[in-house]
Design an enzyme around this catalytic site. Structure first.
Site, PDB file in Angstrom:
ATOM      1  N   ILE A  61      33.570  18.105  46.416  1.00  0.00           N
ATOM      2  CA  ILE A  61      33.902  18.772  45.144  1.00  0.00           C
ATOM      3  C   ILE A  61      34.110  20.275  45.307  1.00  0.00           C
ATOM      4  O   ILE A  61      34.432  20.974  44.364  1.00  0.00           O
ATOM      5  CB  ILE A  61      32.840  18.512  44.046  1.00  0.00           C
ATOM      6  CG1 ILE A  61      31.457  18.936  44.523  1.00  0.00           C
ATOM      7  CG2 ILE A  61      32.859  17.066  43.596  1.00  0.00           C
ATOM      8  CD1 ILE A  61      30.408  18.902  43.422  1.00  0.00           C
ATOM      9  N   VAL A 116      35.004  23.410  48.526  1.00  0.00           N
ATOM     10  CA  VAL A 116      34.981  23.900  49.902  1.00  0.00           C
ATOM     11  C   VAL A 116      34.804  25.402  49.843  1.00  0.00           C
ATOM     12  O   VAL A 116      35.615  26.107  49.245  1.00  0.00           O
ATOM     13  CB  VAL A 116      36.295  23.563  50.653  1.00  0.00           C
ATOM     14  CG1 VAL A 116      36.219  24.046  52.097  1.00  0.00           C
ATOM     15  CG2 VAL A 116      36.574  22.078  50.620  1.00  0.00           C
ATOM     16  N   GLY A 158      33.915  29.107  51.934  1.00  0.00           N
ATOM     17  CA  GLY A 158      34.465  29.706  53.138  1.00  0.00           C
ATOM     18  C   GLY A 158      33.765  29.170  54.372  1.00  0.00           C
ATOM     19  O   GLY A 158      34.241  29.324  55.483  1.00  0.00           O
ATOM     20  N   ILE A 211      31.018  21.085  49.948  1.00  0.00           N
ATOM     21  CA  ILE A 211      30.073  20.572  48.953  1.00  0.00           C
ATOM     22  C   ILE A 211      30.542  19.200  48.475  1.00  0.00           C
ATOM     23  O   ILE A 211      31.695  19.030  48.092  1.00  0.00           O
ATOM     24  CB  ILE A 211      29.926  21.548  47.767  1.00  0.00           C
ATOM     25  CG1 ILE A 211      29.106  22.768  48.219  1.00  0.00           C
ATOM     26  CG2 ILE A 211      29.190  20.916  46.589  1.00  0.00           C
ATOM     27  CD1 ILE A 211      29.854  23.950  48.502  1.00  0.00           C
ATOM     28  N   LYS A 267      25.317  20.249  50.238  1.00  0.00           N
ATOM     29  CA  LYS A 267      26.074  21.337  50.866  1.00  0.00           C
ATOM     30  C   LYS A 267      25.803  21.253  52.357  1.00  0.00           C
ATOM     31  O   LYS A 267      24.642  21.212  52.785  1.00  0.00           O
ATOM     32  CB  LYS A 267      25.618  22.683  50.286  1.00  0.00           C
ATOM     33  CG  LYS A 267      26.440  23.858  50.745  1.00  0.00           C
ATOM     34  CD  LYS A 267      26.093  25.120  49.977  1.00  0.00           C
ATOM     35  CE  LYS A 267      26.926  26.300  50.439  1.00  0.00           C
ATOM     36  NZ  LYS A 267      26.577  27.535  49.737  1.00  0.00           N
ATOM     37  N   ASP A 316      26.275  38.578  46.017  1.00  0.00           N
ATOM     38  CA  ASP A 316      27.625  37.991  46.043  1.00  0.00           C
ATOM     39  C   ASP A 316      27.987  37.321  44.713  1.00  0.00           C
ATOM     40  O   ASP A 316      28.583  36.243  44.708  1.00  0.00           O
ATOM     41  CB  ASP A 316      27.724  36.993  47.203  1.00  0.00           C
ATOM     42  CG  ASP A 316      29.173  36.667  47.579  1.00  0.00           C
ATOM     43  OD1 ASP A 316      30.070  37.459  47.208  1.00  0.00           O
ATOM     44  OD2 ASP A 316      29.396  35.644  48.230  1.00  0.00           O
TER      45      ASP A 316
HETATM   46  N1  LIG Z   1      25.616  22.799  42.870  1.00  0.00           N
HETATM   47  C1  LIG Z   1      26.936  22.689  42.747  1.00  0.00           C
HETATM   48  N2  LIG Z   1      27.480  21.838  41.861  1.00  0.00           N
HETATM   49  C2  LIG Z   1      28.825  21.717  41.737  1.00  0.00           C
HETATM   50  N3  LIG Z   1      29.708  22.406  42.454  1.00  0.00           N
HETATM   51  C3  LIG Z   1      29.229  23.276  43.363  1.00  0.00           C
HETATM   52  C4  LIG Z   1      27.826  23.458  43.561  1.00  0.00           C
HETATM   53  N4  LIG Z   1      27.653  24.393  44.515  1.00  0.00           N
HETATM   54  C5  LIG Z   1      28.875  24.781  44.876  1.00  0.00           C
HETATM   55  N5  LIG Z   1      29.842  24.114  44.197  1.00  0.00           N
HETATM   56  C6  LIG Z   1      31.314  24.288  44.323  1.00  0.00           C
HETATM   57  O1  LIG Z   1      31.642  24.566  45.648  1.00  0.00           O
HETATM   58  C7  LIG Z   1      32.248  25.869  45.757  1.00  0.00           C
HETATM   59  C8  LIG Z   1      31.773  26.542  47.018  1.00  0.00           C
HETATM   60  O2  LIG Z   1      30.366  26.630  46.980  1.00  0.00           O
HETATM   61  P1  LIG Z   1      29.577  27.832  47.638  1.00  0.00           P
HETATM   62  O3  LIG Z   1      30.071  29.103  47.046  1.00  0.00           O
HETATM   63  O4  LIG Z   1      28.117  27.572  47.536  1.00  0.00           O
HETATM   64  O5  LIG Z   1      30.070  27.659  49.140  1.00  0.00           O
HETATM   65  P2  LIG Z   1      30.247  28.765  50.251  1.00  0.00           P
HETATM   66  O6  LIG Z   1      30.686  28.057  51.490  1.00  0.00           O
HETATM   67  O7  LIG Z   1      28.991  29.531  50.384  1.00  0.00           O
HETATM   68  O8  LIG Z   1      31.451  29.599  49.649  1.00  0.00           O
HETATM   69  P3  LIG Z   1      31.836  31.149  49.605  1.00  0.00           P
HETATM   70  O9  LIG Z   1      33.132  31.205  50.356  1.00  0.00           O
HETATM   71  O10 LIG Z   1      32.010  31.498  48.151  1.00  0.00           O
HETATM   72  O11 LIG Z   1      30.711  31.892  50.217  1.00  0.00           O
HETATM   73  C9  LIG Z   1      31.840  26.603  44.478  1.00  0.00           C
HETATM   74  O12 LIG Z   1      32.789  27.573  44.107  1.00  0.00           O
HETATM   75  C10 LIG Z   1      31.798  25.449  43.501  1.00  0.00           C
HETATM   76  O13 LIG Z   1      33.090  25.183  43.012  1.00  0.00           O
END
Ligand SMILES: Nc1ncnc2c1ncn2[C@@H]1O[C@H](COP(=O)(O)OP(=O)(O)OP(=O)(O)O)[C@@H](O)[C@H]1O
Length: 592
Positions: A46, A48, A50, A54, A70, A176
């Site tokens: 649902i 992705v 960077g 997820i 995640k 962030d």
């Molecule tokens: N608990 C959650 N429930 C539903 N969707 C989620 C959840 N956590 C994250 N997501 C979705 O996944 C996306 C990416 O999550 P997250 O920001 O935690 O990942 P990241 O790899 O750390 O990304 P970033 O590039 O922003 O650092 C979020 O923008 C959101 O759309």
């Protein structure tokens, strides 16, 4: 910004040009076993980020998919940091306690349900299980033509201040906040609460001296990175500043450093923010030409005068937005409404016109993903997870940073000058026995608690000699600091020793040595035919005056080495006990 789950090449371990590994894909129906042996069935991807992916997930045997998994390669730092933060500080019980204490019905603070490790295609991955939330608000922001309704912006600001207050009470900052990291709740009433996710950049904030850390400079999402974060300093006021830039943007303003297309040059963004914050009244007037929304002006002014180690007055800030809601006769309850047309705006919010509007009010309910169920595939999940160690140093040997920026160039902006270690050393030493309250009082008297504006005055007193010493190193564009991709988090962390790049660049250069840049310049002069300087002899920056080629002097070779925070310099040979994070840059000066 929101990321759409796209199939990635299965074997894409490392994205090109990045130093972090992307995860292997988890197939729908895969069963993961967490540390407590609870089994989780993987649903569709649902999101992705960077750095990781997820997936919707449900307890094996159930079908509600009300959780997410995640997943990131084990060597990646961000998920470890996030997991570490949750396990230490944000268990459901901790959040409950805080809500009771503050009399809050809900709090946009996620929590960890479980964690574990799994081998995917022979590669060890770490995963965490969290509650599943709804859409991230960047979707609405984009749908609305880059704008959110003013009432919703203020309600979001209040909710995010609650999360900050919780988080800061644990000793950590988020660093962030952005629309893509703010998700609506799920289920009944879920649409009234926004959740701040992604704690991959969480770190302890400073309560002591102001110590810029070149290894952490510019961390975050470049658009919103605070001035302190540009200097690598984690502070509570920085979190508030990040929220401030987001609030301004959500109101339909294109932030100046975005408008001026500076995002690929972090030092320029930093400078633009310094200028913006140092001249707040006029800056705000220029971005809100028809009138600055009162709570935005009050909030930003409050943030601008906070000292680096000061605890923000969250209630005071919330009141600024609550009062505006009252004035607008808007409720601070019910689903957050993302439909622009449905809302009134305050007397003076005249942000730029909306280019595109969303069709309908969007709430958590209408964005839920449908989850398909497939037959479970039992995966070779590993039960053993790393022991979470309280020592921050432990982290060092375990991760790969998300992305590394060469931390060699520091802005010569006023605020960066005010952070010279020289000034920091003048801080009043705190007696070890002082109580936190006493300490806070002492800190408030410390010379370091001068406001950025006051500090600027100090800077203007810098002697001409010092000014002469403080300047820039102008690199070729090819090796200048590159900013993050737009809207993406960039982490310039110090978690894993990275191999030196040992790249050699050749170009014509102007060399002004910044005293702020924490570099040692070694000058090696090639042996002259009848040379006076022995080949390979090296001199430090004090030898700069010798750079002027003497007649017939051959090419000059200069090594720039970053000086570590403790004053030592990075060894040219890899040393496991030291962070060799800054690439050695060798500059060859051509004979003219
Ligand atoms: N608990 C959650 N429930 C539903 N969707 C989620 C959840 N956590 C994250 N997501 C979705 O996944 C996306 C990416 O999550 P997250 O920001 O935690 O990942 P990241 O790899 O750390 O990304 P970033 O590039 O922003 O650092 C979020 O923008 C959101 O759309």
């Amino acid at each position: 910004m929101p990321r759409v789950a796209k199939p990635k090449p299965a074997a894409a371990k490392k994205a090109k040009g990045k130093l972090y590994a992307m995860p292997e894909k988890l197939k729908e129906g895969t069963i993961l076993s967490d540390l407590s042996k609870t089994q989780w069935r993987i649903g569709p991807s649902i999101g992705v980020g960077g750095f990781g992916e997820i997936y919707a997930a449900t307890r094996n045997g159930e079908n509600n998919y009300d959780a997410v998994v995640k997943c990131e390669p084990h060597a990646n730092g961000p998920l470890f940091v996030e997991m570490h933060f949750y396990l230490r500080n944000a268990k459901l019980e901790d959040i409950k306690k805080f809500k009771e204490k503050r009399g809050l019905k809900s709090l946009g603070m996620p929590y960890i349900i479980a964690n574990g490790s799994v081998d995917i295609n022979g590669q060890k991955h770490r995963f965490i299980v969290m509650p599943r939330y709804g859409s991230d608000i960047s979707k609405f922001y984009i749908q609305n033509g880059k704008r959110l309704p003013e009432v919703t912006v203020y309600r979001l600001a209040i909710q995010m201040l609650d999360v900050y207050e919780f988080m800061h009470s644990t000793g950590y900052v988020h660093a962030d906040l952005k629309a893509a990291n703010i998700l609506l709740g799920m289920g009944k009433g879920g649409g009234s609460q926004a959740y701040l996710v992604d704690f991959g950049l969480a770190s302890h904030y400073t309560t002591g001296d102001y110590k810029p850390d070149p290894k952490k400079m510019h961390n975050g999402t470049i658009e919103y990175t605070s001035r302190d974060a540009h200097l690598g300093v984690a502070t509570r006021r920085a979190d508030l500043e990040i929220l401030g830039y987001n609030i301004i943007e959500w109101l339909g303003v294109e932030l100046p450093w975005i408008k001026e297309k500076l995002l690929t040059a972090p030092a320029k963004v930093q400078k633009a923010k310094e200028t913006f914050m140092a001249n707040l009244s006029s800056s705000l007037k220029s971005v809100f030409p028809k009138g600055v929304p009162a709570p935005v002006a009050d909030y930003m002014k409050y943030v601008a005068q906070l000292n680096h180690n000061e605890a923000p007055d969250y209630e005071k800030c919330r009141k600024m937005f609550l009062n505006a809601l009252k004035q607008m006769k808007a409720d601070n309850t019910g689903d957050l409404d993302f439909n622009l047309k449905a809302q009134k705006s305050s007397n003076n919010n005249n942000s730029p016109p909306v280019k595109k509007t969303a069709g309908a009010a969007a709430t958590a309910a209408n964005i839920r993903n449908k989850v398909k169920n497939e037959k479970p595939i039992l995966n070779d999940s590993s039960d053993s997870e790393d022991v979470i160690n309280d020592s921050e140093e432990e982290v060092d040997t375990k991760y790969t940073p998300r992305r590394k920026l060469p931390a060699v160039k520091q802005s010569s902006s006023p605020r960066s000058k005010d952070t010279k270690p020289k000034l920091a050393r003048k801080a009043v030493p705190k007696p070890a026995s002082a109580s936190p309250k006493k300490r806070e009082a002492q800190e408030s008297k410390s010379p370091l608690r001068t406001s950025p504006l006051k500090r600027q005055k100090i800077d203007s007193n810098v002697t001409p000699k010092a000014q002469a010493a403080s300047a820039k190193i102008n690199f070729s564009p090819a090796i200048s600091l590159r900013g993050g991709r737009s809207g993406k988090t960039v982490i310039n962390d110090d978690l894993t020793p990275q191999p030196r790049s040992n790249k050699t660049y050749e170009f014509n250069f102007e060399l002004d040595v910044s005293m702020d840049a924490n570099v040692i310049v070694n000058v090696k002069r090639k042996k002259k035919e009848q040379g006076s300087t022995p080949a390979g002899s090296s001199k430090t920056s004090s030898a700069i005056s010798n750079l002027t080629p003497k007649s017939g002097s051959p090419a000059t070779r200069i090594n720039l080495r970053k000086v570590n925070g403790d004053g030592s310099s990075s060894s040219p040979t890899p040393n496991p006990t030291r962070s060799p994070r800054t690439p050695a840059v060798t500059v060859r000066k051509y004979r003219r």
